[in-house]
Scaffold this active site. Structure first.
Site, PDB file in Angstrom:
ATOM      1  N   ASP A 136      90.903  64.560  41.846  1.00 32.58           N
ATOM      2  CA  ASP A 136      90.044  65.350  42.744  1.00 32.58           C
ATOM      3  C   ASP A 136      89.344  64.476  43.779  1.00 32.58           C
ATOM      4  O   ASP A 136      88.796  64.981  44.766  1.00 32.58           O
ATOM      5  CB  ASP A 136      89.008  66.160  41.934  1.00 32.58           C
ATOM      6  N   TYR A 160      90.020  53.412  46.317  1.00 32.75           N
ATOM      7  CA  TYR A 160      90.849  54.056  45.286  1.00 32.75           C
ATOM      8  C   TYR A 160      91.301  55.435  45.759  1.00 32.75           C
ATOM      9  O   TYR A 160      92.495  55.769  45.703  1.00 32.75           O
ATOM     10  CB  TYR A 160      90.043  54.177  43.979  1.00 32.75           C
ATOM     11  N   LYS A 164      95.118  56.864  46.498  1.00 33.16           N
ATOM     12  CA  LYS A 164      95.717  58.038  45.838  1.00 33.16           C
ATOM     13  C   LYS A 164      96.104  59.086  46.886  1.00 33.16           C
ATOM     14  O   LYS A 164      97.133  59.766  46.744  1.00 33.16           O
ATOM     15  CB  LYS A 164      94.749  58.646  44.809  1.00 33.16           C
TER      16      LYS A 164
HETATM   17  O1  DAU Z   1      87.354  62.573  39.365  1.00 32.62           O
HETATM   18  C1  DAU Z   1      88.508  61.993  38.840  1.00 32.62           C
HETATM   19  C2  DAU Z   1      88.299  60.525  38.767  1.00 32.62           C
HETATM   20  O2  DAU Z   1      87.351  60.306  37.748  1.00 32.62           O
HETATM   21  C3  DAU Z   1      89.539  59.722  38.504  1.00 32.62           C
HETATM   22  O3  DAU Z   1      90.426  59.885  39.558  1.00 32.62           O
HETATM   23  C4  DAU Z   1      89.179  58.246  38.395  1.00 32.62           C
HETATM   24  O4  DAU Z   1      90.308  57.488  38.105  1.00 32.62           O
HETATM   25  C5  DAU Z   1      88.154  58.078  37.330  1.00 32.62           C
HETATM   26  O5  DAU Z   1      87.743  56.729  37.287  1.00 32.62           O
HETATM   27  C6  DAU Z   1      86.964  58.971  37.592  1.00 32.62           C
HETATM   28  O6  DAU Z   1      86.238  58.527  38.752  1.00 32.62           O
HETATM   29  P1  DAU Z   1      84.666  58.423  38.747  1.00 32.62           P
HETATM   30  O7  DAU Z   1      84.235  57.375  39.691  1.00 32.62           O
HETATM   31  O8  DAU Z   1      84.014  59.757  38.899  1.00 32.62           O
HETATM   32  O9  DAU Z   1      84.454  57.956  37.211  1.00 32.62           O
HETATM   33  P2  DAU Z   1      83.491  56.896  36.543  1.00 32.62           P
HETATM   34  O10 DAU Z   1      83.614  57.101  35.079  1.00 32.62           O
HETATM   35  O11 DAU Z   1      83.652  55.542  37.079  1.00 32.62           O
HETATM   36  O12 DAU Z   1      82.079  57.433  37.002  1.00 32.62           O
HETATM   37  C7  DAU Z   1      81.653  58.752  36.724  1.00 32.62           C
HETATM   38  C8  DAU Z   1      80.292  58.937  37.347  1.00 32.62           C
HETATM   39  O13 DAU Z   1      79.365  58.121  36.652  1.00 32.62           O
HETATM   40  C9  DAU Z   1      80.226  58.518  38.793  1.00 32.62           C
HETATM   41  O14 DAU Z   1      79.316  59.366  39.479  1.00 32.62           O
HETATM   42  C10 DAU Z   1      79.680  57.106  38.735  1.00 32.62           C
HETATM   43  C11 DAU Z   1      78.765  57.161  37.528  1.00 32.62           C
HETATM   44  N1  DAU Z   1      78.638  55.906  36.765  1.00 32.62           N
HETATM   45  C12 DAU Z   1      79.785  55.259  36.388  1.00 32.62           C
HETATM   46  C13 DAU Z   1      79.707  54.078  35.680  1.00 32.62           C
HETATM   47  C14 DAU Z   1      80.962  53.350  35.279  1.00 32.62           C
HETATM   48  C15 DAU Z   1      77.389  55.418  36.407  1.00 32.62           C
HETATM   49  O15 DAU Z   1      76.350  56.043  36.737  1.00 32.62           O
HETATM   50  N2  DAU Z   1      77.320  54.248  35.717  1.00 32.62           N
HETATM   51  C16 DAU Z   1      78.416  53.552  35.346  1.00 32.62           C
HETATM   52  O16 DAU Z   1      78.268  52.458  34.729  1.00 32.62           O
END
Ligand code: DAU
Length: 346
Positions: A136, A160, A164
């Site tokens: 998304d 990223y 994609k």
């Molecule tokens: O939406 C689909 C996507 O979800 C996928 O395409 C990606 O491959 C996947 O990594 C994920 O992307 P996000 O950036 O949304 O996921 P992430 O788990 O890295 O982060 C989720 C949310 O949490 C985002 O708003 C950033 C926040 N976050 C993330 C991390 C790692 C934090 O607040 N603290 C953190 O340490």
């Protein structure tokens, strides 16, 4: 989604899952072997860091599974793993937004060039059905109450997301120009067992289990749809077998939640104290809200079946019971180098 999807009657007998040793890929492989008794699965995986052979440990002995270590960026690896297949599901990708912000070339190599290698193979073997697993994030963030539709412009915010988007555009270009039989799925934030502990849910669960801080970027009010991995794989399976060629399908959980809500749910399920929550400097270019309109996929018969509380309980239980899977990852030099770079300056 019922388990009856595309059962023994399906004509897809040999299926290549690229990135099949990664998080979503390994769940998809398990599902294909479990629900389609006559299917053979070939996994091509480069085993970089999130792709891990042990993610498939329970199914590796299955004679219907063939594991090949190699890269979708290499024509020779693609042709030896795709020989004789009826379908390719491309789950191989560099996926972590924060890593893409560091600026390495691997996002373009895997997500764009790797996709092209696979598409060139399908172009030369047009009987192959092709599914591209995307995200998304290609739509960029959208303001409430808007939900992204498959025809919306691509406006990804991170390198990223840009990589994609380029992959998706190539798939659609090959479908139109060469008539290949391809579909795309665009999933929302997915979580579950075997997810690499750099993403929000597994990072926060494992930190909570160890009494370590849970780093919330910015105000933590960013909105995501959290999709349990098995629901996501059911959608990919359905699109593989019943999706229309040249068509994109959104795959979302349908429930919006702020990161802070997710973090509190993790505190609740692990019994960790709220004092672990630590607001840190925000992610550059951080998308505020994703939300998907999934009516196209609903019309094919899919809807998510696992509520967040249930999926999170299963996930937290799995991480609590499988320290032997994640402790060596988190104590390894490569992971420590990544986290000190990603969090050290926050
Ligand atoms: O939406 C689909 C996507 O979800 C996928 O395409 C990606 O491959 C996947 O990594 C994920 O992307 P996000 O950036 O949304 O996921 P992430 O788990 O890295 O982060 C989720 C949310 O949490 C985002 O708003 C950033 C926040 N976050 C993330 C991390 C790692 C934090 O607040 N603290 C953190 O340490």
């Amino acid at each position: 989604m019922g388990d009856e999807t595309n059962g023994p009657g399906s004509s897809l007998r040999r299926i290549l899952v690229t990135g099949g040793a990664g998080f979503i890929g390994s769940h998809l492989v398990r599902r294909l072997l479990r629900l389609h008794p006559r299917v053979e699965v070939i996994v091509l995986d480069a085993l970089t860091y999130a792709g891990r052979r042990e993610n498939l440990a329970d199914v590796l002995p299955d004679p219907r599974l063939t594991f090949i270590e190699g890269s979708i960026t290499l024509e020779a690896d693609v042709s030896r793993s795709a020989a004789g297949v009826d379908a390719i599901v491309n789950v191989a990708a560099e996926t972590h937004v924060d890593r893409s912000i560091f600026g390495g070339d691997e996002f373009l190599l895997t997500n764009v060039l790797g996709t092209k290698r696979l598409l060139d193979h399908v172009r030369a073997t047009p009987s192959i059905r092709y599914v591209q697993v995307s995200t998304d994030e290609v739509y960029g963030d959208v303001e409430a109450p808007t939900r992204s539709l498959e025809g919306d412009p691509l406006a990804g915010s991170s390198p990223y997301a840009a990589s994609k988007s380029a992959g998706d555009l190539l798939v659609l270009a090959y479908a139109r120009t060469f008539g290949i039989d391809a579909s795309i799925t665009r999933g929302s934030n997915t979580y579950g067992p075997f997810q690499f502990p750099e993403k929000l849910v597994p990072l926060f669960i494992t930190n909570a289990l160890d009494g370590l801080p849970m780093p919330i970027y910015g105000d933590g009010r960013q909105v995501r749809e959290m999709l349990y991995v098995e629901d996501h794989c059911a959608a990919i399976d359905l699109v593989l077998h019943a999706g229309e060629r040249g068509t994109v399908y959104n795959v979302g959980a349908g429930v919006e939640q702020e990161n802070l809500e997710t973090a509190h749910a993790i505190l609740h399920v692990t019994g960790a104290p709220a004092s672990l929550l630590a607001h840190v400097e925000d992610r550059l270019g951080h998308d505020r809200r994703y939300a998907l309109d999934c009516s196209r996929l609903a019309a094919l018969g899919w809807s998510p079946t696992i509520a967040f509380d249930d999926g999170l309980r299963r996930t937290a239980d799995w991480f609590a019971a499988n320290r032997a899977w994640w402790e060596p990852i988190k104590s390894g030099a490569a992971y420590e180098a990544y986290t000190s770079r990603a969090y050290g300056e926050r």
